[in-house]
Write an enzyme that holds these catalytic residues in place. Structure first.
Site, mmCIF file in Angstrom:
data_model
loop_
_atom_site.group_PDB
_atom_site.id
_atom_site.type_symbol
_atom_site.label_atom_id
_atom_site.label_comp_id
_atom_site.label_asym_id
_atom_site.label_seq_id
_atom_site.Cartn_x
_atom_site.Cartn_y
_atom_site.Cartn_z
ATOM 1 N N SER A 40 -3.851 3.250 5.947
ATOM 2 C CA SER A 40 -3.009 2.075 5.770
ATOM 3 C C SER A 40 -1.608 2.397 6.263
ATOM 4 O O SER A 40 -1.152 3.543 6.178
ATOM 5 C CB SER A 40 -2.964 1.680 4.291
ATOM 6 O OG SER A 40 -1.926 0.746 4.057
ATOM 7 N N SER A 41 -0.912 1.387 6.747
ATOM 8 C CA SER A 41 0.459 1.610 7.220
ATOM 9 C C SER A 41 1.416 1.930 6.078
ATOM 10 O O SER A 41 2.531 2.405 6.313
ATOM 11 C CB SER A 41 0.964 0.383 7.984
ATOM 12 O OG SER A 41 0.906 -0.770 7.169
ATOM 13 N N CYS A 42 0.986 1.723 4.819
ATOM 14 C CA CYS A 42 1.858 2.030 3.682
ATOM 15 C C CYS A 42 2.006 3.530 3.455
ATOM 16 O O CYS A 42 2.781 3.964 2.600
ATOM 17 C CB CYS A 42 1.354 1.354 2.407
ATOM 18 S SG CYS A 42 -0.135 2.105 1.727
ATOM 19 N N HIS A 58 -2.864 -9.998 -0.890
ATOM 20 C CA HIS A 58 -1.747 -9.719 -0.006
ATOM 21 C C HIS A 58 -1.055 -11.022 0.374
ATOM 22 O O HIS A 58 -1.538 -12.113 0.091
ATOM 23 C CB HIS A 58 -2.238 -8.982 1.244
ATOM 24 C CG HIS A 58 -2.672 -7.578 0.969
ATOM 25 N ND1 HIS A 58 -3.990 -7.178 0.959
ATOM 26 C CD2 HIS A 58 -1.951 -6.463 0.681
ATOM 27 C CE1 HIS A 58 -4.059 -5.892 0.694
ATOM 28 N NE2 HIS A 58 -2.847 -5.430 0.515
ATOM 29 N N TYR A 106 -1.384 4.040 -4.172
ATOM 30 C CA TYR A 106 -2.354 3.757 -3.105
ATOM 31 C C TYR A 106 -2.031 4.587 -1.864
ATOM 32 O O TYR A 106 -2.924 5.177 -1.238
ATOM 33 C CB TYR A 106 -2.320 2.268 -2.778
ATOM 34 C CG TYR A 106 -3.266 1.839 -1.692
ATOM 35 C CD1 TYR A 106 -4.629 1.735 -1.940
ATOM 36 C CD2 TYR A 106 -2.808 1.510 -0.418
ATOM 37 C CE1 TYR A 106 -5.511 1.330 -0.940
ATOM 38 C CE2 TYR A 106 -3.667 1.103 0.576
ATOM 39 C CZ TYR A 106 -5.019 1.012 0.314
ATOM 40 O OH TYR A 106 -5.888 0.614 1.312
ATOM 41 N N LYS A 119 -4.279 7.461 0.138
ATOM 42 C CA LYS A 119 -4.617 7.355 1.556
ATOM 43 C C LYS A 119 -4.135 8.575 2.347
ATOM 44 O O LYS A 119 -4.810 9.050 3.260
ATOM 45 C CB LYS A 119 -4.033 6.061 2.142
ATOM 46 C CG LYS A 119 -4.787 4.808 1.728
ATOM 47 C CD LYS A 119 -6.205 4.832 2.260
ATOM 48 C CE LYS A 119 -6.980 3.569 1.939
ATOM 49 N NZ LYS A 119 -8.369 3.613 2.449
#
Length: 310
Positions: A108-110, A180, A137, A141
């Site tokens: 994920s880009s987070c 989201h 989260y 990841k």
């Protein structure tokens, strides 16, 4: 990856896994394996090991994860870190132990720092603090990325990791508390249109900028990279363009046909101020997104209309 190879999609009922499943089916792959949560609990190590030992999938798309928006990440942070760590660790380890040819891990880009330079290059991983609201989260990841990386380093396991930007599309979660931003906006504007509300309240200031990738595009990128890429470096997957939340809200309202006023509640958290991925590595490999934001929103809205009562 040939058309008759055994392929396992973990998380085939989710937004990403469902898109990958449809893409592979449409492309003529004939041995696609799936399991529901009731059939296989991915947080149960013994169950995962037994599944891999019996069926020995050759290619694995690891799209299973516990996901949600700002509210869900804040409220269920313990579950988010626990479940995601268990799911990905069990699958990666079982794939290696059962001699799978290749595994694709979806991150994920987070994972990137909250204030990373823009656009965000893959090299910015672990160079600064994370966004607080989804730290649990993101840490899970990052652990998945490092598991794939170190299984490659120690065991020679062929695993690759993709970092998608914000995703949306058919099969998305439209729950107003746990979804989201984009699917939440679609539902909000749709219900406001039906109720003839004078205004719609959107969380935050509307100023943060986000990049959005249609789920069917991500599926295309995932299959492309499974076939064409076996490097150790992580790969960003996005469109290379972003919009403000205010611009997104106006676009969703326009697609849905809502004509009232949009109000911003600045007392609610904005999250990361900007999150745009540098996708030059992906472009250099020969893949680019195909679906425009307006077209993707329209297709997602039509899916929502067809499925909201089901």
């Amino acid at each position: 990856m040939n058309k008759n190879d055994t392929i396992y999609i973990a998380g085939h009922r989710g937004l990403v896994g469902g898109a990958i499943y449809r893409h592979l089916q449409n492309a003529g792959y004939t041995k696609i394996m799936t399991r529901t949560h009731a059939e296989l609990d991915l947080t149960n190590q013994a169950a995962v090991n037994a599944f891999f030992s019996e069926f020995k999938p050759e290619y694995i798309f690891l799209a299973a994860a516990k996901v949600g928006g700002i509210h869900a990440n804040n409220t269920y942070s313990g579950q988010f870190i626990r479940d995601n760590l268990l799911i990905q660790t069990h699958i990666i380890d079982a794939a290696y132990r059962n001699a799978a040819h290749k595994l694709l891990f979806l991150g994920s880009s987070c994972i990137y720092p909250k204030f990373a330079p823009q656009p965000i290059k893959e090299d910015y991983l672990l160079t600064g603090p994370l966004e607080e609201t989804n730290e649990a989260y993101a840490v899970a990841k990052i652990a998945g990325i490092k598991t794939v990386e170190n299984y490659r380093k120690q065991y020679g396991f062929n695993g690759i990791s993709l970092m998608p930007t914000n995703l949306y599309g058919p099969g998305d979660n439209f729950d107003l508390q746990n979804s989201h931003v984009l699917p939440a906006l679609i539902r909000k504007f749709h219900e406001a249109k039906l109720a003839e509300q004078a205004d719609v309240v959107v969380w935050g200031s509307g100023k943060p900028r986000r990049e959005f990738l249609f789920s069917e595009d991500l599926a295309g990128a995932a299959v492309f990279l499974m076939q064409q890429y076996s490097g150790a470096a992580i790969i960003n997957v996005g469109v290379g363009e972003d919009v403000s939340i205010a611009e997104l809200a106006s676009l969703v309202g326009d697609v849905v046909g809502y004509t009232g006023k949009i109000v911003y509640d600045a007392s609610k958290p904005d999250g990361t101020p900007r999150k745009l991925l540098d996708v030059s590595r992906l472009h250099d490999l020969g893949w680019r997104a195909q679906v425009s934001l307006r077209e993707g929103i329209a297709r997602t809205y039509h899916w929502y209309l067809d499925n909201q009562q089901k």
